[in-house]
Design a protein around this motif. Structure first.
Motif, PDB file in Angstrom:
ATOM      1  N   PRO A 105       0.801  -1.235   0.000  1.00  0.00           N
ATOM      2  CA  PRO A 105       0.000   0.000   0.000  1.00  0.00           C
ATOM      3  C   PRO A 105       0.825   1.272   0.000  1.00  0.00           C
ATOM      4  O   PRO A 105       0.331   2.329  -0.403  1.00  0.00           O
ATOM      5  CB  PRO A 105      -0.848  -0.120   1.272  1.00  0.00           C
ATOM      6  N   ASP A 106       2.068   1.217   0.446  1.00  0.00           N
ATOM      7  CA  ASP A 106       2.914   2.411   0.432  1.00  0.00           C
ATOM      8  C   ASP A 106       3.642   2.577  -0.898  1.00  0.00           C
ATOM      9  O   ASP A 106       4.292   3.601  -1.121  1.00  0.00           O
ATOM     10  CB  ASP A 106       3.945   2.353   1.563  1.00  0.00           C
ATOM     11  N   GLY A 107       3.554   1.582  -1.758  1.00  0.00           N
ATOM     12  CA  GLY A 107       4.190   1.646  -3.064  1.00  0.00           C
ATOM     13  C   GLY A 107       3.269   2.236  -4.104  1.00  0.00           C
ATOM     14  O   GLY A 107       2.152   2.687  -3.812  1.00  0.00           O
ATOM     15  N   LEU A 108       3.739   2.234  -5.353  1.00  0.00           N
ATOM     16  CA  LEU A 108       2.956   2.772  -6.457  1.00  0.00           C
ATOM     17  C   LEU A 108       3.228   1.928  -7.693  1.00  0.00           C
ATOM     18  O   LEU A 108       4.384   1.758  -8.097  1.00  0.00           O
ATOM     19  CB  LEU A 108       3.341   4.225  -6.729  1.00  0.00           C
ATOM     20  N   ALA A 109       2.188   1.377  -8.286  1.00  0.00           N
ATOM     21  CA  ALA A 109       2.288   0.584  -9.508  1.00  0.00           C
ATOM     22  C   ALA A 109       1.437   1.236 -10.578  1.00  0.00           C
ATOM     23  O   ALA A 109       0.210   1.301 -10.451  1.00  0.00           O
ATOM     24  CB  ALA A 109       1.842  -0.860  -9.267  1.00  0.00           C
ATOM     25  N   LEU A 110       2.082   1.734 -11.632  1.00  0.00           N
ATOM     26  CA  LEU A 110       1.382   2.415 -12.708  1.00  0.00           C
ATOM     27  C   LEU A 110       1.434   1.579 -13.985  1.00  0.00           C
ATOM     28  O   LEU A 110       2.493   1.059 -14.346  1.00  0.00           O
ATOM     29  CB  LEU A 110       2.000   3.787 -12.975  1.00  0.00           C
ATOM     30  N   GLY A 111       0.299   1.461 -14.653  1.00  0.00           N
ATOM     31  CA  GLY A 111       0.226   0.787 -15.937  1.00  0.00           C
ATOM     32  C   GLY A 111      -0.037   1.795 -17.037  1.00  0.00           C
ATOM     33  O   GLY A 111      -0.901   2.660 -16.893  1.00  0.00           O
ATOM     34  N   VAL A 112       0.720   1.697 -18.126  1.00  0.00           N
ATOM     35  CA  VAL A 112       0.566   2.592 -19.274  1.00  0.00           C
ATOM     36  C   VAL A 112       0.210   1.772 -20.500  1.00  0.00           C
ATOM     37  O   VAL A 112       0.806   0.725 -20.759  1.00  0.00           O
ATOM     38  CB  VAL A 112       1.875   3.376 -19.538  1.00  0.00           C
ATOM     39  N   ASP A 113      -0.775   2.237 -21.244  1.00  0.00           N
ATOM     40  CA  ASP A 113      -1.135   1.585 -22.503  1.00  0.00           C
ATOM     41  C   ASP A 113      -1.721   2.638 -23.432  1.00  0.00           C
ATOM     42  O   ASP A 113      -2.188   3.689 -22.979  1.00  0.00           O
ATOM     43  CB  ASP A 113      -2.142   0.456 -22.274  1.00  0.00           C
ATOM     44  N   ILE A 114      -1.694   2.346 -24.726  1.00  0.00           N
ATOM     45  CA  ILE A 114      -2.269   3.267 -25.704  1.00  0.00           C
ATOM     46  C   ILE A 114      -3.705   2.897 -26.049  1.00  0.00           C
ATOM     47  O   ILE A 114      -4.437   3.684 -26.634  1.00  0.00           O
ATOM     48  CB  ILE A 114      -1.407   3.302 -26.982  1.00  0.00           C
ATOM     49  N   SER A 115      -4.117   1.688 -25.642  1.00  0.00           N
ATOM     50  CA  SER A 115      -5.443   1.176 -25.980  1.00  0.00           C
ATOM     51  C   SER A 115      -6.465   1.515 -24.901  1.00  0.00           C
ATOM     52  O   SER A 115      -6.358   1.046 -23.766  1.00  0.00           O
ATOM     53  CB  SER A 115      -5.381  -0.339 -26.180  1.00  0.00           C
ATOM     54  N   ALA A 116      -7.466   2.299 -25.252  1.00  0.00           N
ATOM     55  CA  ALA A 116      -8.528   2.629 -24.297  1.00  0.00           C
ATOM     56  C   ALA A 116      -9.297   1.380 -23.881  1.00  0.00           C
ATOM     57  O   ALA A 116      -9.684   1.230 -22.718  1.00  0.00           O
ATOM     58  CB  ALA A 116      -9.475   3.660 -24.909  1.00  0.00           C
ATOM     59  N   ALA A 117      -9.499   0.459 -24.830  1.00  0.00           N
ATOM     60  CA  ALA A 117     -10.237  -0.765 -24.514  1.00  0.00           C
ATOM     61  C   ALA A 117      -9.506  -1.591 -23.459  1.00  0.00           C
ATOM     62  O   ALA A 117     -10.116  -2.132 -22.530  1.00  0.00           O
ATOM     63  CB  ALA A 117     -10.441  -1.588 -25.782  1.00  0.00           C
ATOM     64  N   MET A 118      -8.195  -1.705 -23.596  1.00  0.00           N
ATOM     65  CA  MET A 118      -7.413  -2.450 -22.614  1.00  0.00           C
ATOM     66  C   MET A 118      -7.440  -1.756 -21.252  1.00  0.00           C
ATOM     67  O   MET A 118      -7.571  -2.398 -20.209  1.00  0.00           O
ATOM     68  CB  MET A 118      -5.968  -2.585 -23.089  1.00  0.00           C
ATOM     69  N   LEU A 119      -7.325  -0.434 -21.239  1.00  0.00           N
ATOM     70  CA  LEU A 119      -7.310   0.298 -19.977  1.00  0.00           C
ATOM     71  C   LEU A 119      -8.649   0.197 -19.255  1.00  0.00           C
ATOM     72  O   LEU A 119      -8.693   0.134 -18.020  1.00  0.00           O
ATOM     73  CB  LEU A 119      -6.941   1.759 -20.228  1.00  0.00           C
ATOM     74  N   GLU A 120      -9.737   0.175 -20.002  1.00  0.00           N
ATOM     75  CA  GLU A 120     -11.048   0.013 -19.373  1.00  0.00           C
ATOM     76  C   GLU A 120     -11.136  -1.338 -18.658  1.00  0.00           C
ATOM     77  O   GLU A 120     -11.686  -1.440 -17.558  1.00  0.00           O
ATOM     78  CB  GLU A 120     -12.140   0.152 -20.429  1.00  0.00           C
ATOM     79  N   ARG A 121     -10.582  -2.376 -19.284  1.00  0.00           N
ATOM     80  CA  ARG A 121     -10.551  -3.693 -18.637  1.00  0.00           C
ATOM     81  C   ARG A 121      -9.663  -3.667 -17.410  1.00  0.00           C
ATOM     82  O   ARG A 121      -9.993  -4.259 -16.377  1.00  0.00           O
ATOM     83  CB  ARG A 121     -10.049  -4.750 -19.629  1.00  0.00           C
ATOM     84  N   ALA A 122      -8.532  -2.986 -17.520  1.00  0.00           N
ATOM     85  CA  ALA A 122      -7.594  -2.925 -16.397  1.00  0.00           C
ATOM     86  C   ALA A 122      -8.222  -2.239 -15.187  1.00  0.00           C
ATOM     87  O   ALA A 122      -8.084  -2.709 -14.051  1.00  0.00           O
ATOM     88  CB  ALA A 122      -6.326  -2.195 -16.823  1.00  0.00           C
ATOM     89  N   VAL A 123      -8.900  -1.121 -15.424  1.00  0.00           N
ATOM     90  CA  VAL A 123      -9.524  -0.369 -14.327  1.00  0.00           C
ATOM     91  C   VAL A 123     -10.589  -1.213 -13.636  1.00  0.00           C
ATOM     92  O   VAL A 123     -10.726  -1.180 -12.405  1.00  0.00           O
ATOM     93  CB  VAL A 123     -10.133   0.939 -14.875  1.00  0.00           C
ATOM     94  N   GLN A 124     -11.332  -1.985 -14.400  1.00  0.00           N
ATOM     95  CA  GLN A 124     -12.370  -2.831 -13.820  1.00  0.00           C
ATOM     96  C   GLN A 124     -11.783  -3.979 -13.005  1.00  0.00           C
ATOM     97  O   GLN A 124     -12.366  -4.403 -12.007  1.00  0.00           O
ATOM     98  CB  GLN A 124     -13.262  -3.397 -14.933  1.00  0.00           C
ATOM     99  N   ALA A 125     -10.602  -4.458 -13.418  1.00  0.00           N
ATOM    100  CA  ALA A 125     -10.011  -5.634 -12.767  1.00  0.00           C
ATOM    101  C   ALA A 125      -9.187  -5.286 -11.534  1.00  0.00           C
ATOM    102  O   ALA A 125      -9.071  -6.107 -10.625  1.00  0.00           O
ATOM    103  CB  ALA A 125      -9.148  -6.398 -13.764  1.00  0.00           C
ATOM    104  N   GLU A 126      -8.598  -4.078 -11.503  1.00  0.00           N
ATOM    105  CA  GLU A 126      -7.687  -3.720 -10.416  1.00  0.00           C
ATOM    106  C   GLU A 126      -8.165  -2.453  -9.713  1.00  0.00           C
ATOM    107  O   GLU A 126      -8.234  -1.398 -10.322  1.00  0.00           O
ATOM    108  CB  GLU A 126      -6.267  -3.500 -10.970  1.00  0.00           C
ATOM    109  N   ASP A 127      -8.489  -2.578  -8.431  1.00  0.00           N
ATOM    110  CA  ASP A 127      -8.984  -1.410  -7.705  1.00  0.00           C
ATOM    111  C   ASP A 127      -8.160  -1.098  -6.459  1.00  0.00           C
ATOM    112  O   ASP A 127      -8.586  -0.324  -5.604  1.00  0.00           O
ATOM    113  CB  ASP A 127     -10.453  -1.595  -7.318  1.00  0.00           C
ATOM    114  N   ALA A 128      -6.960  -1.684  -6.345  1.00  0.00           N
ATOM    115  CA  ALA A 128      -6.110  -1.369  -5.190  1.00  0.00           C
ATOM    116  C   ALA A 128      -5.704   0.096  -5.263  1.00  0.00           C
ATOM    117  O   ALA A 128      -5.399   0.613  -6.348  1.00  0.00           O
ATOM    118  CB  ALA A 128      -4.875  -2.265  -5.185  1.00  0.00           C
ATOM    119  N   PRO A 129      -5.681   0.807  -4.147  1.00  0.00           N
ATOM    120  CA  PRO A 129      -5.399   2.251  -4.171  1.00  0.00           C
ATOM    121  C   PRO A 129      -3.992   2.588  -4.655  1.00  0.00           C
ATOM    122  O   PRO A 129      -3.750   3.716  -5.084  1.00  0.00           O
ATOM    123  CB  PRO A 129      -5.603   2.675  -2.717  1.00  0.00           C
ATOM    124  N   GLN A 130      -3.066   1.632  -4.583  1.00  0.00           N
ATOM    125  CA  GLN A 130      -1.702   1.908  -5.040  1.00  0.00           C
ATOM    126  C   GLN A 130      -1.486   1.575  -6.513  1.00  0.00           C
ATOM    127  O   GLN A 130      -0.378   1.719  -7.030  1.00  0.00           O
ATOM    128  CB  GLN A 130      -0.679   1.130  -4.196  1.00  0.00           C
TER     129      GLN A 130
END
Length: 245
Positions: A105-130
């Motif tokens: 929880p004190d760390g930070l994990a950022l995901g970068v992608d150019i695909s909006a479709a992929m990012l929408e799936r990512a946001v739905q699958a991962e909701d950890a605050p970090q």
């Protein structure tokens, strides 16, 4: 919307950006730094790459490879609590989420992608605050030099129009002493009757931007990454590298 209304991970990511948006918003759960990608040549190129036809091929390739290659090498997960990690070409966010659990929880994990479709799936699958996601071009990562304690890119570099530029960018955002883990399609490779499932799958992929192993080492060495180890499995090349202190 003020920055304080962003998801916590994205709010913490703002100081890492080379160009902070005037009014950062994340209506879909991720921070879109491309928009309609109009203006500079890089943004126009990103718009073409994220067009409906091209992104459909990209999304399919990302999903297929990540289905059979979702286990990171142990070296990629030896991260201290509180570390900052970046997953470039994050796709549906499965690797980003794993890294988020490693850094805690004190760390930070950022995901970068150019695909909006992929990012929408990512946001739905991962909701950890970090864990947070951004839409950006891997050929021009939007972060300051040396921002991350570890960087990963799984099955994404070869899906970009400039794979060697992306490798250089991955090295640029690494902090001194930080580790880089990359899985990329490489040129060459023979597929016999004893080939693995991954080899059979990747042998059928179009590889217009596949790279040679020696190219990977050359680009990373030139970018300040002193130690580069590679391991090949058919057309898949694992790269484990360490940036010099």
């Amino acid at each position: 919307m003020s920055s304080t209304s962003l998801p916590d991970a994205l709010n913490r990511a703002l100081p890492l950006l080379t160009e902070k948006p005037d009014s950062p918003e994340a209506p879909h759960g991720y921070l879109d730094l491309l928009g309609e990608a109009q203006g500079s040549p890089q943004e126009k190129k990103a718009a073409i790459w994220s067009s409906q036809a091209v992104s459909a091929v990209y999304d399919y390739g990302q999903s297929l490879v990540r289905t059979v290659a979702t286990t990171l090498p142990a070296s990629a997960t030896r991260l201290p609590d509180g570390a900052r990690v970046l997953d470039v070409g994050c796709g549906p966010g499965n690797i980003t989420g794993k890294l988020g659990r490693v850094v805690g929880p004190d760390g930070l994990a950022l995901g970068v992608d150019i695909s909006a479709a992929m990012l929408e799936r990512a946001v739905q699958a991962e909701d950890a605050p970090q864990v947070g996601f951004l839409r950006a071009d891997a050929c021009r990562l939007p972060f300051h030099d040396g921002s991350f304690d570890a960087v990963t890119s799984i099955a994404a570099v070869h899906n970009t129009p400039e794979p060697l530029t992306v490798l250089s960018e991955l090295a640029r955002v690494l902090a001194p002493g930080a580790r880089l883990t990359v899985l990329v399609l490489a040129t060459g490779g023979l597929f016999d009757q004893g080939a693995s499932l991954i080899e059979h799958l990747t042998s059928r992929f179009p590889r217009p931007n596949a790279v040679r192993p020696e190219q990977v080492a050359e680009v990373l060495h030139a970018s300040g990454v002193a130690t580069v180890h590679t391991h090949r499995n058919g057309s898949l090349l694992w790269v484990d590298a360490l940036k010099q202190q």
